[in-house]
Design a protein around this motif. Structure first.
Motif, PDB file in Angstrom:
ATOM      1  N   LEU A 269     -32.775  65.532 -14.140  1.00 10.76           N
ATOM      2  CA  LEU A 269     -32.229  64.207 -14.415  1.00 10.76           C
ATOM      3  C   LEU A 269     -32.409  63.255 -13.237  1.00 10.76           C
ATOM      4  N   THR A 270     -32.815  62.017 -13.560  1.00 15.75           N
ATOM      5  CA  THR A 270     -32.792  60.922 -12.599  1.00 15.75           C
ATOM      6  C   THR A 270     -31.621  59.993 -12.873  1.00 15.75           C
ATOM      7  N   GLU A 271     -31.422  59.656 -14.149  1.00 14.55           N
ATOM      8  CA  GLU A 271     -30.346  58.742 -14.538  1.00 14.55           C
ATOM      9  C   GLU A 271     -29.931  59.046 -15.966  1.00 14.55           C
ATOM     10  N   ALA A 272     -28.649  58.831 -16.243  1.00 14.39           N
ATOM     11  CA  ALA A 272     -28.126  58.986 -17.605  1.00 14.39           C
ATOM     12  C   ALA A 272     -27.341  57.732 -17.969  1.00 14.39           C
ATOM     13  N   VAL A 273     -27.350  57.402 -19.259  1.00 15.30           N
ATOM     14  CA  VAL A 273     -26.570  56.281 -19.772  1.00 15.30           C
ATOM     15  C   VAL A 273     -25.814  56.761 -21.003  1.00 15.30           C
ATOM     16  N   CYS A 274     -24.493  56.679 -20.949  1.00 14.79           N
ATOM     17  CA  CYS A 274     -23.652  57.091 -22.077  1.00 14.79           C
ATOM     18  C   CYS A 274     -22.975  55.859 -22.655  1.00 14.79           C
ATOM     19  N   THR A 275     -23.090  55.672 -23.978  1.00  9.30           N
ATOM     20  CA  THR A 275     -22.512  54.509 -24.645  1.00  9.30           C
ATOM     21  C   THR A 275     -21.686  54.974 -25.831  1.00  9.30           C
ATOM     22  N   GLN A 276     -20.397  54.761 -25.762  1.00 10.04           N
ATOM     23  CA  GLN A 276     -19.517  55.131 -26.864  1.00 10.04           C
ATOM     24  C   GLN A 276     -19.756  54.210 -28.060  1.00 10.04           C
ATOM     25  N   ALA A 277     -19.724  54.786 -29.263  1.00 14.43           N
ATOM     26  CA  ALA A 277     -19.824  54.011 -30.511  1.00 14.43           C
ATOM     27  C   ALA A 277     -21.032  53.091 -30.517  1.00 14.43           C
ATOM     28  N   ALA A 278     -22.142  53.545 -29.961  1.00 13.34           N
ATOM     29  CA  ALA A 278     -23.322  52.685 -29.844  1.00 13.34           C
ATOM     30  C   ALA A 278     -23.964  52.392 -31.186  1.00 13.34           C
ATOM     31  N   LEU A 279     -23.891  53.340 -32.139  1.00 12.07           N
ATOM     32  CA  LEU A 279     -24.574  53.196 -33.421  1.00 12.07           C
ATOM     33  C   LEU A 279     -23.561  53.058 -34.553  1.00 12.07           C
ATOM     34  N   PRO A 280     -23.827  52.210 -35.545  1.00 10.80           N
ATOM     35  CA  PRO A 280     -22.865  51.968 -36.621  1.00 10.80           C
ATOM     36  C   PRO A 280     -23.027  52.913 -37.813  1.00 10.80           C
ATOM     37  N   LEU A 281     -23.529  54.117 -37.571  1.00  8.55           N
ATOM     38  CA  LEU A 281     -23.779  55.069 -38.651  1.00  8.55           C
ATOM     39  C   LEU A 281     -22.892  56.297 -38.494  1.00  8.55           C
ATOM     40  N   ARG A 282     -22.328  56.748 -39.593  1.00 14.13           N
ATOM     41  CA  ARG A 282     -21.572  57.992 -39.625  1.00 14.13           C
ATOM     42  C   ARG A 282     -22.211  58.905 -40.663  1.00 14.13           C
ATOM     43  N   TRP A 283     -22.776  60.015 -40.208  1.00 11.85           N
ATOM     44  CA  TRP A 283     -23.478  60.941 -41.088  1.00 11.85           C
ATOM     45  C   TRP A 283     -22.577  62.096 -41.486  1.00 11.85           C
ATOM     46  N   SER A 284     -22.873  62.695 -42.620  1.00 13.68           N
ATOM     47  CA  SER A 284     -22.110  63.850 -43.076  1.00 13.68           C
ATOM     48  C   SER A 284     -22.427  65.064 -42.209  1.00 13.68           C
ATOM     49  N   ALA A 285     -21.623  66.120 -42.368  1.00 13.94           N
ATOM     50  CA  ALA A 285     -21.771  67.328 -41.553  1.00 13.94           C
ATOM     51  C   ALA A 285     -23.133  67.967 -41.802  1.00 13.94           C
ATOM     52  N   PRO A 286     -23.677  68.647 -40.787  1.00 10.62           N
ATOM     53  CA  PRO A 286     -25.034  69.194 -40.921  1.00 10.62           C
ATOM     54  C   PRO A 286     -25.080  70.507 -41.675  1.00 10.62           C
ATOM     55  N   GLU A 287     -26.211  70.703 -42.318  1.00  4.48           N
ATOM     56  CA  GLU A 287     -26.604  72.022 -42.833  1.00  4.48           C
ATOM     57  C   GLU A 287     -27.787  72.441 -41.963  1.00  4.48           C
ATOM     58  N   TYR A 288     -27.563  73.452 -41.138  1.00  4.84           N
ATOM     59  CA  TYR A 288     -28.579  73.806 -40.142  1.00  4.84           C
ATOM     60  C   TYR A 288     -29.826  74.360 -40.798  1.00  4.84           C
ATOM     61  N   SER A 289     -30.967  74.033 -40.202  1.00  7.10           N
ATOM     62  CA  SER A 289     -32.238  74.493 -40.725  1.00  7.10           C
ATOM     63  C   SER A 289     -32.304  76.013 -40.715  1.00  7.10           C
ATOM     64  N   PRO A 290     -32.792  76.619 -41.790  1.00  5.61           N
ATOM     65  CA  PRO A 290     -32.937  78.093 -41.805  1.00  5.61           C
ATOM     66  C   PRO A 290     -33.963  78.590 -40.797  1.00  5.61           C
ATOM     67  N   ALA A 291     -34.790  77.694 -40.255  1.00  5.75           N
ATOM     68  CA  ALA A 291     -35.789  78.088 -39.264  1.00  5.75           C
ATOM     69  C   ALA A 291     -35.199  78.211 -37.861  1.00  5.75           C
ATOM     70  N   ASN A 292     -33.974  77.752 -37.655  1.00  5.70           N
ATOM     71  CA  ASN A 292     -33.386  77.765 -36.307  1.00  5.70           C
ATOM     72  C   ASN A 292     -33.101  79.193 -35.853  1.00  5.70           C
ATOM     73  N   PRO A 293     -33.566  79.583 -34.683  1.00  3.28           N
ATOM     74  CA  PRO A 293     -33.164  80.877 -34.134  1.00  3.28           C
ATOM     75  C   PRO A 293     -31.677  80.898 -33.813  1.00  3.28           C
ATOM     76  N   ASP A 294     -31.086  82.071 -33.812  1.00  4.34           N
ATOM     77  CA  ASP A 294     -29.678  82.231 -33.491  1.00  4.34           C
ATOM     78  C   ASP A 294     -29.490  81.959 -32.007  1.00  4.34           C
ATOM     79  N   THR A 295     -28.477  81.137 -31.678  1.00  2.00           N
ATOM     80  CA  THR A 295     -28.200  80.837 -30.275  1.00  2.00           C
ATOM     81  C   THR A 295     -26.966  81.565 -29.773  1.00  2.00           C
ATOM     82  N   ALA A 296     -26.364  82.410 -30.598  1.00  3.23           N
ATOM     83  CA  ALA A 296     -25.158  83.149 -30.195  1.00  3.23           C
ATOM     84  C   ALA A 296     -25.487  84.101 -29.056  1.00  3.23           C
ATOM     85  N   ARG A 297     -24.550  84.189 -28.111  1.00  2.00           N
ATOM     86  CA  ARG A 297     -24.744  85.086 -26.980  1.00  2.00           C
ATOM     87  C   ARG A 297     -23.619  86.110 -26.953  1.00  2.00           C
TER      88      ARG A 297
END
Length: 297
Positions: A269-297
Motif C-alpha cells: 500500500l501507498t495510500e488508501a481512501v475510505c468513504t462511508q456511504a459513497a454509493l447509493p446502491l444497496r444489493w441483496s445478500a450474496p450467493e457465493y459462486s460454486p467455483a470459489n475455493p474454500d477459505t476456511a482454516r
C-alpha cells in the motif's frame, strides 16, 4: 500492438497456456456488439481504472447512475453521464498526458446475472461526464462472481473521504470480509480494470501496508498479471454491497509463484481512501459462486 504485450506473453509461456490464450484472445475486439450495448444500458455501476497523470498512482473508482447512464453511442464508443467528483484525482479533470487522451480501463459487472463486460480505451471529457473510445472490448466467464439477485437505490450522503497510509483494524476487517474487489492495472499502451472474487477471507491482510490474494485459474490471457509484470502500479477497490462504503487502495503489486505453480499476488500500500456511504446502491445478500475455493482454516 497485438492482443497481448510482452508481460502477458511471458506469463502465458511460463504457465504453458499460450495456445489457449491465443484461442481465448480471439474474443477481444474493438466493436461493441448489440448484446453488449444492451447489457451496458441495464447497469447502475461502472468501475474505472486509470493512472493519475499528476502523481502516477493507479486508482480504481466506482461510478453509479440510473440504468442508461452508461451506453454505447457508436460501434466503438461508450458515453458515461456521471458526476466524477467522487473520483480520487479524477482523470477527467486532471491535465491530459503529453501523448493524448488518458487511457482507462472499465468494467461493468452485473451480480444479478453474473455477467461482466470490459472495455479499455481512451477517455474524452464531455459536458456531462466522459466518453471512452474503445481499444479492447470483451466479456469474461461468470467464474468467481457472486450472485446478488437485486438492488435498490437509496438516499445517502457520502461521508468525507479519509486518506490513510496504513490500514487500521476497521479497514483490515472490511477487506477480510470482502467477497469481491476490482483491480486496476496499466501498461505502456493502455489500462485495464478487472474483477477478483472468492469466499470471504480470500484476501488476507498480512500487515498494515500489505495484503495478498490467490490468483485463481481463469481465462489464461493474463491481462492483469501481465500488466503487473511490466508495471507494478495497481489500484484496488473494495465496496460494501449493502452500505455503499468504498475502500480504494493504490500501491504496487507483484506475483509470487509456489513450487506447485500456485500464484499469489502481494500488494504493498501507498495510500488508501475510505468513504462511508459513497454509493447509493444497496444489493441483496450474496450467493457465493460454486467455483470459489474454500477459505476456511
Amino acid at each position: 500492438m497485438g492482443v497481448f504485450h510482452a508481460g502477458s506473453r511471458a506469463l502465458q509461456d511460463q504457465t504453458g497456456v499460450r495456445g489457449r490464450a491465443d484461442h481465448v484472445g480471439r474474443s477481444l475486439g474493438q466493436d461493441i456488439k448489440p448484446v453488449a450495448a444492451a447489457f451496458l444500458e441495464q447497469q447502475p455501476l461502472l468501475v474505472v481504472g486509470a493512472a493519475d497523470p499528476g502523481t502516477g498512482r493507479v486508482w480504481a473508482s466506482a461510478l453509479t447512475g440510473a440504468p442508461g447512464f452508461v451506453r454505447a453511442t457508436g460501434p466503438r464508443r461508450i458515453a458515461v453521464d456521471a458526476d466524477t467528483a467522487g473520483w480520487v484525482r479524477s482523470t477527467t479533470t486532471d491535465p491530459q498526458p503529453d501523448d493524448g487522451p488518458p487511457r482507462v480501463g472499465t468494467i461493468a459487472l452485473d451480480p444479478r446475472t453474473r455477467r461482466r463486460m470490459r472495455l479499455n480505451g481512451r477517455l474524452h471529457s464531455t459536458a456531462t461526464g466522459f466518453t471512452v473510445e474503445a481499444d479492447q472490448v470483451f466479456s469474461n466467464c461468470p467464474r468467481h462472481i457472486q450472485r446478488r439477485e437485486s438492488y435498490e437505490t437509496v438516499d445517502r450522503t457520502p461521508g468525507t473521504p479519509r486518506h490513510l497510509t496504513e490500514l487500521g483494524d476497521g479497514e483490515a476487517g472490511f477487506i477480510r470480509s470482502a467477497d469481491t474487489f476490482f483491480l486496476a492495472t496499466v501498461h505502456g499502451a493502455g489500462a485495464d480494470a478487472s474483477h477478483r472474487g472468492g469466499n470471504p477471507g480470500f484476501v488476507e491482510v498480512t500487515s498494515p501496508r500489505e495484503l495478498t490474494w490467490p490468483d485463481y485459474p481463469g481465462n489464461a490471457m493474463f491481462l492483469s498479471l501481465g500488466n503487473l509484470r511490466t508495471d507494478p502500479r495497481a489500484g484496488l477497490l473494495f465496496l460494501d454491497w449493502e452500505t455503499g462504503t468504498t475502500l480504494q487502495l493504490t500501491g504496487e503489486a507483484r506475483t509470487e509463484f509456489a513450487p506447485d505453480g500456485a500464484r499469489t499476488v502481494r500488494f504493498t500500500l501507498t495510500e488508501a481512501v475510505c468513504t462511508q456511504a459513497a454509493l447509493p446502491l444497496r444489493w441483496s445478500a450474496p450467493e457465493y459462486s460454486p467455483a470459489n475455493p474454500d477459505t476456511a482454516r
